[in-house]
Design a protein around this motif. Structure first.
Motif, PDB file in Angstrom:
ATOM      1  N   GLU A   1       0.840  -1.207   0.000  1.00  0.00           N
ATOM      2  CA  GLU A   1       0.000   0.000   0.000  1.00  0.00           C
ATOM      3  C   GLU A   1       0.868   1.248   0.000  1.00  0.00           C
ATOM      4  N   ALA A   2       1.870   1.273   0.872  1.00  0.00           N
ATOM      5  CA  ALA A   2       2.766   2.436   0.929  1.00  0.00           C
ATOM      6  C   ALA A   2       3.464   2.640  -0.412  1.00  0.00           C
ATOM      7  N   ASN A   3       3.930   1.578  -1.012  1.00  0.00           N
ATOM      8  CA  ASN A   3       4.607   1.683  -2.306  1.00  0.00           C
ATOM      9  C   ASN A   3       3.659   2.253  -3.363  1.00  0.00           C
ATOM     10  N   ASN A   4       2.429   1.759  -3.391  1.00  0.00           N
ATOM     11  CA  ASN A   4       1.458   2.249  -4.369  1.00  0.00           C
ATOM     12  C   ASN A   4       1.143   3.728  -4.156  1.00  0.00           C
ATOM     13  N   LEU A   5       1.006   4.145  -2.898  1.00  0.00           N
ATOM     14  CA  LEU A   5       0.725   5.551  -2.608  1.00  0.00           C
ATOM     15  C   LEU A   5       1.908   6.442  -2.993  1.00  0.00           C
ATOM     16  N   ILE A   6       3.115   5.988  -2.726  1.00  0.00           N
ATOM     17  CA  ILE A   6       4.309   6.757  -3.092  1.00  0.00           C
ATOM     18  C   ILE A   6       4.410   6.883  -4.612  1.00  0.00           C
ATOM     19  N   GLU A   7       4.128   5.803  -5.318  1.00  0.00           N
ATOM     20  CA  GLU A   7       4.158   5.854  -6.786  1.00  0.00           C
ATOM     21  C   GLU A   7       3.101   6.806  -7.325  1.00  0.00           C
ATOM     22  N   GLU A   8       1.912   6.776  -6.733  1.00  0.00           N
ATOM     23  CA  GLU A   8       0.846   7.686  -7.171  1.00  0.00           C
ATOM     24  C   GLU A   8       1.254   9.140  -6.914  1.00  0.00           C
ATOM     25  N   ALA A   9       1.812   9.408  -5.744  1.00  0.00           N
ATOM     26  CA  ALA A   9       2.267  10.766  -5.421  1.00  0.00           C
ATOM     27  C   ALA A   9       3.383  11.208  -6.369  1.00  0.00           C
ATOM     28  N   SER A  10       4.289  10.301  -6.684  1.00  0.00           N
ATOM     29  CA  SER A  10       5.394  10.671  -7.577  1.00  0.00           C
ATOM     30  C   SER A  10       4.895  10.964  -8.992  1.00  0.00           C
ATOM     31  N   GLU A  11       3.847  10.260  -9.426  1.00  0.00           N
ATOM     32  CA  GLU A  11       3.265  10.552 -10.741  1.00  0.00           C
ATOM     33  C   GLU A  11       2.682  11.964 -10.763  1.00  0.00           C
ATOM     34  N   VAL A  12       1.999  12.345  -9.691  1.00  0.00           N
ATOM     35  CA  VAL A  12       1.441  13.699  -9.601  1.00  0.00           C
ATOM     36  C   VAL A  12       2.581  14.718  -9.620  1.00  0.00           C
ATOM     37  N   MET A  13       3.614  14.476  -8.800  1.00  0.00           N
ATOM     38  CA  MET A  13       4.752  15.400  -8.753  1.00  0.00           C
ATOM     39  C   MET A  13       5.444  15.495 -10.105  1.00  0.00           C
ATOM     40  N   LEU A  14       5.635  14.354 -10.753  1.00  0.00           N
ATOM     41  CA  LEU A  14       6.312  14.325 -12.048  1.00  0.00           C
ATOM     42  C   LEU A  14       5.531  15.122 -13.094  1.00  0.00           C
ATOM     43  N   LYS A  15       4.211  14.939 -13.126  1.00  0.00           N
ATOM     44  CA  LYS A  15       3.369  15.668 -14.087  1.00  0.00           C
ATOM     45  C   LYS A  15       3.429  17.172 -13.869  1.00  0.00           C
ATOM     46  N   LYS A  16       3.649  17.586 -12.641  1.00  0.00           N
ATOM     47  CA  LYS A  16       3.694  19.011 -12.309  1.00  0.00           C
ATOM     48  C   LYS A  16       5.125  19.547 -12.217  1.00  0.00           C
ATOM     49  N   GLY A  17       6.107  18.702 -12.557  1.00  0.00           N
ATOM     50  CA  GLY A  17       7.499  19.140 -12.532  1.00  0.00           C
ATOM     51  C   GLY A  17       8.055  19.329 -11.136  1.00  0.00           C
ATOM     52  N   LEU A  18       7.488  18.655 -10.151  1.00  0.00           N
ATOM     53  CA  LEU A  18       7.902  18.841  -8.767  1.00  0.00           C
ATOM     54  C   LEU A  18       8.820  17.731  -8.238  1.00  0.00           C
ATOM     55  N   LEU A  19       9.037  16.697  -9.015  1.00  0.00           N
ATOM     56  CA  LEU A  19       9.918  15.609  -8.580  1.00  0.00           C
ATOM     57  C   LEU A  19      11.334  15.974  -9.025  1.00  0.00           C
ATOM     58  N   LEU A  20      12.004  16.752  -8.189  1.00  0.00           N
ATOM     59  CA  LEU A  20      13.283  17.359  -8.554  1.00  0.00           C
ATOM     60  C   LEU A  20      14.373  17.075  -7.535  1.00  0.00           C
TER      61      LEU A  20
ATOM     62  N   GLU B   1      17.072  16.457  -4.849  1.00  0.00           N
ATOM     63  CA  GLU B   1      17.267  15.470  -3.791  1.00  0.00           C
ATOM     64  C   GLU B   1      16.046  14.559  -3.652  1.00  0.00           C
ATOM     65  N   LEU B   2      14.852  15.129  -3.781  1.00  0.00           N
ATOM     66  CA  LEU B   2      13.629  14.337  -3.679  1.00  0.00           C
ATOM     67  C   LEU B   2      13.590  13.268  -4.768  1.00  0.00           C
ATOM     68  N   LYS B   3      13.940  13.641  -5.992  1.00  0.00           N
ATOM     69  CA  LYS B   3      13.952  12.679  -7.093  1.00  0.00           C
ATOM     70  C   LYS B   3      14.983  11.579  -6.828  1.00  0.00           C
ATOM     71  N   MET B   4      16.146  11.965  -6.338  1.00  0.00           N
ATOM     72  CA  MET B   4      17.197  10.991  -6.053  1.00  0.00           C
ATOM     73  C   MET B   4      16.744  10.021  -4.956  1.00  0.00           C
ATOM     74  N   LYS B   5      16.148  10.541  -3.895  1.00  0.00           N
ATOM     75  CA  LYS B   5      15.667   9.679  -2.804  1.00  0.00           C
ATOM     76  C   LYS B   5      14.528   8.784  -3.286  1.00  0.00           C
ATOM     77  N   HIS B   6      13.669   9.332  -4.128  1.00  0.00           N
ATOM     78  CA  HIS B   6      12.571   8.533  -4.680  1.00  0.00           C
ATOM     79  C   HIS B   6      13.126   7.377  -5.507  1.00  0.00           C
ATOM     80  N   ASN B   7      14.104   7.653  -6.346  1.00  0.00           N
ATOM     81  CA  ASN B   7      14.711   6.595  -7.166  1.00  0.00           C
ATOM     82  C   ASN B   7      15.374   5.533  -6.290  1.00  0.00           C
ATOM     83  N   ASP B   8      16.023   5.948  -5.202  1.00  0.00           N
ATOM     84  CA  ASP B   8      16.609   4.985  -4.253  1.00  0.00           C
ATOM     85  C   ASP B   8      15.519   4.108  -3.649  1.00  0.00           C
ATOM     86  N   PHE B   9      14.406   4.746  -3.248  1.00  0.00           N
ATOM     87  CA  PHE B   9      13.291   4.006  -2.672  1.00  0.00           C
ATOM     88  C   PHE B   9      12.745   2.988  -3.668  1.00  0.00           C
ATOM     89  N   VAL B  10      12.551   3.402  -4.916  1.00  0.00           N
ATOM     90  CA  VAL B  10      11.994   2.511  -5.942  1.00  0.00           C
ATOM     91  C   VAL B  10      12.909   1.306  -6.157  1.00  0.00           C
TER      92      VAL B  10
END
Length: 113
Positions: free
Chosen positions: A33-52, A54-63
């Motif tokens: 569930e947590a993984n799915n929610l994080i992926e959904e949030a990252s899709e929203v951030m990515l569409k809005k150009g907000l996954l940038l 350090e956050l992007k790097m940490k997200h990629n590490d998490f994935v």
């Protein structure tokens, strides 16, 4: 030290093995569930150009870490019946959790005015 077989038999006999399985199954559902929610949030951030940055790097590490975890866990789910039970449990939990957390799956951005 007792042989491994005796340790396993003792854990089965006193219910420890059942408890461990229940706890690990619940933890796995929470991880999914947590993984799915994080992926959904990252899709929203990515569409809005907000996954940038350090956050992007940490997200990629998490994935990458989550991918390794789920790949390892998948090796324990060996039968089609078990897979279908797992997916059914995940769907039921997702529906219940989203209702409780008030984060519906069918969210859409507000239209531009």
């Amino acid at each position: 030290m007792k042989p491994k077989k005796q340790l396993i038999e003792a854990a089965i006999a006193d219910g420890s093995m059942d408890r461990m399985n229940m706890l690990l199954s619940a933890a796995h559902l929470l991880n999914c569930e947590a993984n799915n929610l994080i992926e959904e949030a990252s899709e929203v951030m990515l569409k809005k150009g907000l996954l940038l940055g350090e956050l992007k790097m940490k997200h990629n590490d998490f994935v990458r870490s989550a991918d390794r975890y789920f790949k390892e866990f998948a090796m324990m789910v060996t039968t089609d019946k078990t897979k279908m039970n797992l997916f059914g449990d995940m769907e039921e939990f997702d529906n219940s959790f989203r209702k409780w957390a008030k984060v519906p799956a069918d969210w859409k951005p507000k239209p531009k005015e």
